[in-house]
Design a protein around this motif. Structure first.
Motif, PDB file in Angstrom:
ATOM      1  N   LEU A  48       0.846  -1.199   0.000  1.00 55.94           N
ATOM      2  CA  LEU A  48       0.000   0.000   0.000  1.00 55.94           C
ATOM      3  C   LEU A  48       0.877   1.244   0.000  1.00 55.94           C
ATOM      4  CD1 LEU A  48      -3.140   0.460   0.477  1.00 55.94           C
ATOM      5  CD2 LEU A  48      -2.519   0.985   2.819  1.00 55.94           C
ATOM      6  N   GLY A  51       1.477   8.437   1.843  1.00 52.72           N
ATOM      7  CA  GLY A  51       2.098   9.758   1.700  1.00 52.72           C
ATOM      8  C   GLY A  51       2.352  10.320   3.083  1.00 52.72           C
ATOM      9  N   ILE A  70       6.007   7.208  -0.120  1.00 51.77           N
ATOM     10  CA  ILE A  70       6.396   7.918  -1.345  1.00 51.77           C
ATOM     11  C   ILE A  70       7.193   9.175  -0.987  1.00 51.77           C
ATOM     12  CG2 ILE A  70       5.484   8.996  -3.469  1.00 51.77           C
ATOM     13  CD1 ILE A  70       4.873   5.925  -3.182  1.00 51.77           C
ATOM     14  N   PRO A 118      -3.117  19.147   4.786  1.00 52.66           N
ATOM     15  CA  PRO A 118      -1.914  18.330   5.015  1.00 52.66           C
ATOM     16  C   PRO A 118      -1.757  17.253   3.939  1.00 52.66           C
ATOM     17  CG  PRO A 118      -3.412  18.272   6.925  1.00 52.66           C
ATOM     18  CD  PRO A 118      -4.161  18.882   5.777  1.00 52.66           C
ATOM     19  N   GLY A 119      -0.572  16.650   3.895  1.00 52.40           N
ATOM     20  CA  GLY A 119      -0.364  15.513   2.996  1.00 52.40           C
ATOM     21  C   GLY A 119       0.529  15.831   1.826  1.00 52.40           C
ATOM     22  N   VAL A 126      -6.032  11.467  -5.341  1.00 55.97           N
ATOM     23  CA  VAL A 126      -6.661  10.236  -4.837  1.00 55.97           C
ATOM     24  C   VAL A 126      -8.090  10.507  -4.368  1.00 55.97           C
ATOM     25  CG1 VAL A 126      -6.547   8.434  -3.049  1.00 55.97           C
ATOM     26  CG2 VAL A 126      -4.479   9.099  -4.292  1.00 55.97           C
ATOM     27  N   GLN A 127      -8.267  11.521  -3.511  1.00 61.78           N
ATOM     28  CA  GLN A 127      -9.651  11.823  -3.114  1.00 61.78           C
ATOM     29  C   GLN A 127     -10.083  13.169  -3.689  1.00 61.78           C
ATOM     30  OE1 GLN A 127     -10.937  12.413   0.814  1.00 61.78           O
ATOM     31  NE2 GLN A 127      -9.581  14.125   1.232  1.00 61.78           N
ATOM     32  N   ILE A 129      -8.798  16.301  -3.561  1.00 60.81           N
ATOM     33  CA  ILE A 129      -8.896  17.185  -2.384  1.00 60.81           C
ATOM     34  C   ILE A 129      -9.635  18.472  -2.741  1.00 60.81           C
ATOM     35  CG2 ILE A 129      -6.945  16.284  -1.062  1.00 60.81           C
ATOM     36  CD1 ILE A 129      -5.265  18.631  -2.117  1.00 60.81           C
ATOM     37  N   GLY A 130     -10.376  18.944  -1.762  1.00 57.46           N
ATOM     38  CA  GLY A 130     -11.181  20.134  -2.003  1.00 57.46           C
ATOM     39  C   GLY A 130     -11.371  20.935  -0.738  1.00 57.46           C
ATOM     40  N   ALA A 131     -11.557  22.237  -0.906  1.00 60.14           N
ATOM     41  CA  ALA A 131     -11.849  23.112   0.232  1.00 60.14           C
ATOM     42  C   ALA A 131     -12.172  24.512  -0.290  1.00 60.14           C
ATOM     43  CB  ALA A 131     -10.641  23.190   1.178  1.00 60.14           C
ATOM     44  N   LEU A 178      -2.459   1.523  -9.110  1.00 60.14           N
ATOM     45  CA  LEU A 178      -1.785   2.676  -9.703  1.00 60.14           C
ATOM     46  C   LEU A 178      -1.165   3.542  -8.603  1.00 60.14           C
ATOM     47  CD1 LEU A 178      -4.567   3.809 -12.207  1.00 60.14           C
ATOM     48  CD2 LEU A 178      -2.390   2.761 -12.823  1.00 60.14           C
ATOM     49  N   ILE A 179       0.145   3.619  -8.575  1.00 64.02           N
ATOM     50  CA  ILE A 179       0.795   4.459  -7.556  1.00 64.02           C
ATOM     51  C   ILE A 179       1.303   5.735  -8.230  1.00 64.02           C
ATOM     52  CG2 ILE A 179       2.634   4.593  -5.830  1.00 64.02           C
ATOM     53  CD1 ILE A 179       2.328   1.634  -5.350  1.00 64.02           C
ATOM     54  N   ALA A 238      -7.665  12.968  11.298  1.00 61.37           N
ATOM     55  CA  ALA A 238      -7.436  12.849   9.853  1.00 61.37           C
ATOM     56  C   ALA A 238      -8.339  13.867   9.149  1.00 61.37           C
ATOM     57  CB  ALA A 238      -7.715  11.430   9.385  1.00 61.37           C
ATOM     58  N   GLU A 337     -14.718   9.329   4.669  1.00 59.95           N
ATOM     59  CA  GLU A 337     -13.728   9.892   3.747  1.00 59.95           C
ATOM     60  C   GLU A 337     -12.371   9.232   4.036  1.00 59.95           C
ATOM     61  OE1 GLU A 337     -13.648  14.311   3.447  1.00 59.95           O
ATOM     62  OE2 GLU A 337     -11.482  14.059   3.632  1.00 59.95           O
TER      63      GLU A 337
HETATM   64  C1  LIG Z   1      -6.225  18.559   9.835  1.00 58.55           C
HETATM   65  C2  LIG Z   1      -6.615  17.971   8.498  1.00 58.55           C
HETATM   66  C3  LIG Z   1      -7.319  18.743   7.594  1.00 58.55           C
HETATM   67  C4  LIG Z   1      -7.668  18.233   6.346  1.00 58.55           C
HETATM   68  N1  LIG Z   1      -8.371  19.026   5.479  1.00 58.55           N
HETATM   69  C5  LIG Z   1      -8.732  18.550   4.261  1.00 58.55           C
HETATM   70  C6  LIG Z   1      -9.446  19.375   3.337  1.00 58.55           C
HETATM   71  O1  LIG Z   1      -9.739  20.533   3.599  1.00 58.55           O
HETATM   72  N2  LIG Z   1      -9.789  18.834   2.137  1.00 58.55           N
HETATM   73  C7  LIG Z   1      -9.455  17.558   1.780  1.00 58.55           C
HETATM   74  O2  LIG Z   1      -9.799  17.136   0.660  1.00 58.55           O
HETATM   75  N3  LIG Z   1      -8.770  16.757   2.641  1.00 58.55           N
HETATM   76  C8  LIG Z   1      -8.398  17.215   3.847  1.00 58.55           C
HETATM   77  N4  LIG Z   1      -7.717  16.409   4.727  1.00 58.55           N
HETATM   78  C9  LIG Z   1      -7.390  15.021   4.341  1.00 58.55           C
HETATM   79  C10 LIG Z   1      -5.965  14.838   3.780  1.00 58.55           C
HETATM   80  O3  LIG Z   1      -5.143  15.908   4.128  1.00 58.55           O
HETATM   81  C11 LIG Z   1      -5.948  14.688   2.254  1.00 58.55           C
HETATM   82  O4  LIG Z   1      -6.776  13.614   1.876  1.00 58.55           O
HETATM   83  C12 LIG Z   1      -4.549  14.459   1.699  1.00 58.55           C
HETATM   84  O5  LIG Z   1      -4.568  14.520   0.296  1.00 58.55           O
HETATM   85  C13 LIG Z   1      -3.925  13.128   2.143  1.00 58.55           C
HETATM   86  O6  LIG Z   1      -2.574  13.138   1.737  1.00 58.55           O
HETATM   87  P1  LIG Z   1      -1.526  12.145   2.359  1.00 58.55           P
HETATM   88  O7  LIG Z   1      -0.270  12.259   1.588  1.00 58.55           O
HETATM   89  O8  LIG Z   1      -1.416  12.363   3.817  1.00 58.55           O
HETATM   90  O9  LIG Z   1      -2.226  10.751   2.033  1.00 58.55           O
HETATM   91  P2  LIG Z   1      -2.224   9.439   2.959  1.00 58.55           P
HETATM   92  O10 LIG Z   1      -3.057   9.682   4.162  1.00 58.55           O
HETATM   93  O11 LIG Z   1      -0.854   8.971   3.163  1.00 58.55           O
HETATM   94  O12 LIG Z   1      -2.983   8.418   2.002  1.00 58.55           O
HETATM   95  C14 LIG Z   1      -4.358   8.584   1.724  1.00 58.55           C
HETATM   96  C15 LIG Z   1      -4.775   7.566   0.651  1.00 58.55           C
HETATM   97  O13 LIG Z   1      -4.071   7.855  -0.553  1.00 58.55           O
HETATM   98  C16 LIG Z   1      -3.269   6.733  -0.961  1.00 58.55           C
HETATM   99  N5  LIG Z   1      -2.041   7.288  -1.501  1.00 58.55           N
HETATM  100  C17 LIG Z   1      -1.134   8.082  -0.869  1.00 58.55           C
HETATM  101  N6  LIG Z   1      -0.132   8.406  -1.704  1.00 58.55           N
HETATM  102  C18 LIG Z   1      -0.406   7.816  -2.885  1.00 58.55           C
HETATM  103  C19 LIG Z   1       0.253   7.749  -4.155  1.00 58.55           C
HETATM  104  N7  LIG Z   1       1.407   8.384  -4.371  1.00 58.55           N
HETATM  105  N8  LIG Z   1      -0.335   7.015  -5.157  1.00 58.55           N
HETATM  106  C20 LIG Z   1      -1.505   6.369  -4.961  1.00 58.55           C
HETATM  107  N9  LIG Z   1      -2.168   6.380  -3.785  1.00 58.55           N
HETATM  108  C21 LIG Z   1      -1.627   7.093  -2.767  1.00 58.55           C
HETATM  109  C22 LIG Z   1      -3.051   5.910   0.304  1.00 58.55           C
HETATM  110  O14 LIG Z   1      -2.825   4.546  -0.007  1.00 58.55           O
HETATM  111  C23 LIG Z   1      -4.388   6.130   1.019  1.00 58.55           C
HETATM  112  O15 LIG Z   1      -5.365   5.281   0.459  1.00 58.55           O
HETATM  113  C24 LIG Z   1      -7.328  16.905   5.985  1.00 58.55           C
HETATM  114  C25 LIG Z   1      -6.609  16.118   6.910  1.00 58.55           C
HETATM  115  C26 LIG Z   1      -6.244  16.644   8.149  1.00 58.55           C
HETATM  116  C27 LIG Z   1      -5.446  15.814   9.099  1.00 58.55           C
END
Ligand SMILES: Cc1cc2nc3c(=O)[nH]c(=O)nc-3n(C[C@H](O)[C@H](O)[C@H](O)COP(=O)(O)OP(=O)(O)OC[C@H]3O[C@@H](n4cnc5c(N)ncnc54)[C@H](O)[C@@H]3O)c2cc1C
Length: 342
Positions: A48, A51, A70, A118-119, A126-127, A129-131, A178-179, A238, A337
């Motif tokens: 898995l 990030g 990664i 963050p992240g 992947v999800q 991201i939006g805000a 797909l990574i 999270a 989420e």
């Molecule tokens: C305080 C806080 C506030 C947040 N606010 C928002 C917000 O406003 N909007 C929003 O959309 N999200 C928000 N998030 C959620 C989060 O920050 C995002 O989803 C972010 O994109 C996750 O990035 P990460 O690198 O930490 O992913 P991870 O948590 O490490 O991974 C998340 C998922 O992505 C997969 N993944 C990670 N890297 C890769 C890669 N290179 N290729 C394929 N799959 C991968 C992982 O396997 C897992 O399934 C928030 C989180 C926190 C803690």
């Protein structure tokens, strides 16, 4: 490439809960990534990508496989000949908010409303991201990824990523073949402010600013976010644990009769998106609700927080209590989420 054994995932996620990964490896380029996947396949291990660990909940039993962290770095800018856009080729391991800060410094528009998330860059598609009225899909031109099944590098166009509200092809394919190794963003060199989101609009109205600069929008978003999310050094989280639910117009009309003042936003195909935080707070009376060392954050009930020592079991108990109560009271099924690991 060094494969580590029995590594605590608590320290690598913002929730700060859960057990260990049986194996963990940090990859810095595509060759190391290919080698890591080959290693997992050879040993018959599940694998898995991870990030910044800001959108995952690790089980107390940990992950019985290989976590691939990664770490690829690098940003390259190429300006379009039309003089209106720039393409940014950004490696998956770059910190998302540092990339936003870079874009703002370069006077490039499109990701400023996504400040402070963050992240990593690799997780941004992947999800989707939006805000604050923006989604990353509107700036992504293509995504480069390693196809683990076919063992080759692929480049997905925006359409091939199948973006939707907090979803994409990565969410639909449960096995993560797909990574992401690099994302290409197309940003505007001309001002394209998006200020209609309520909190942002109110902020600039209060400040009496009609045409805020890119820097001002970024600092406004960071200031607003600081009041909505807890201090990560004090508690684990999270972010928003659940997605905002989408219902049909008919269901919305029934709900608004029962709960006058229920806000709504237009969603795809005439459906209606509802703010779950409002339902948790005003309908279910759950603001600040605590279960063991897990709780819904006082300032934003959609955000689930974990106090020091919290287990994933305590979080799951709170999650099932909240989900059942929302379903029992309103008939709405809420969807997480946050991604479960292990
Ligand atoms: C305080 C806080 C506030 C947040 N606010 C928002 C917000 O406003 N909007 C929003 O959309 N999200 C928000 N998030 C959620 C989060 O920050 C995002 O989803 C972010 O994109 C996750 O990035 P990460 O690198 O930490 O992913 P991870 O948590 O490490 O991974 C998340 C998922 O992505 C997969 N993944 C990670 N890297 C890769 C890669 N290179 N290729 C394929 N799959 C991968 C992982 O396997 C897992 O399934 C928030 C989180 C926190 C803690």
């Amino acid at each position: 490439m060094t494969i580590l054994e029995n590594v605590s995932l608590r320290d690598r996620t913002t929730f700060s809960v859960g057990g260990q990964a049986r194996f963990l490896v940090e990859v810095h380029d595509e060759t190391e990534l290919k080698d890591a996947v080959a290693y997992a396949k050879e040993k018959g291990l599940a694998y898995l990508p991870l990030g910044g660990g800001s959108n995952v909940l690790v089980s107390d039993d940990g992950y019985d496989g290989l976590i691939i962290v990664i770490h690829m770095k690098g940003i390259e800018r190429v300006d379009d000949p039309d003089g209106r856009h720039a393409r940014l080729f950004v490696s998956a391991g770059e910190d998302w908010d540092s990339f936003v800060a870079y874009a703002v410094k370069e006077s490039l528009w499109g990701v400023e409303n996504l400040s402070g998330i963050p992240g990593t860059v690799g997780a941004s598609p992947v999800q989707n991201i939006g805000a604050y009225g923006s989604e990353v899909k509107d700036t992504i031109e293509s995504v480069r990824a390693y196809d683990c099944e076919n063992e080759c590098i692929v480049e997905l166009s925006n359409a091939e990523c199948e973006f939707g509200y907090r979803t994409s092809i990565w969410k639909r394919e449960r096995v993560h073949p797909l990574i992401v190794t690099r994302v290409t963003y197309r940003l505007s060199r001309r001002a394209t402010p998006k200020l209609s989101y309520k909190d942002l609009a109110l902020y600039f109205e209060r400040e009496g600013v009609l045409n805020p600069s890119l820097e001002h929008i970024r600092s406004a978003v960071l200031e607003i976010r600081a009041g909505k999310f807890p201090d990560l050094s004090a508690v684990g989280t999270a972010g928003s644990f659940w997605k905002n639910p989408t219902v049909s117009q008919i269901v919305y009309r029934e709900l608004v009769l029962r709960y006058p003042g229920l806000p709504s936003f237009p969603a795809h195909d005439g459906a209606v998106k509802l703010p779950l935080a409002w339902i948790l707070d005003r309908v279910c009376n759950l603001r600040g609700h605590t279960h063991g060392r897990a709780a819904l954050y006082e300032n934003q009930p959609l955000v689930l927080i974990a106090f020091p020592g919290c287990t994933s079991f305590e979080i799951e108990s709170l999650v099932s209590h909240v989900s059942s109560l929302v379903h029992h009271t309103t008939g709405i099924v809420i969807e997480r989420e946050v991604v479960n690991i292990g």
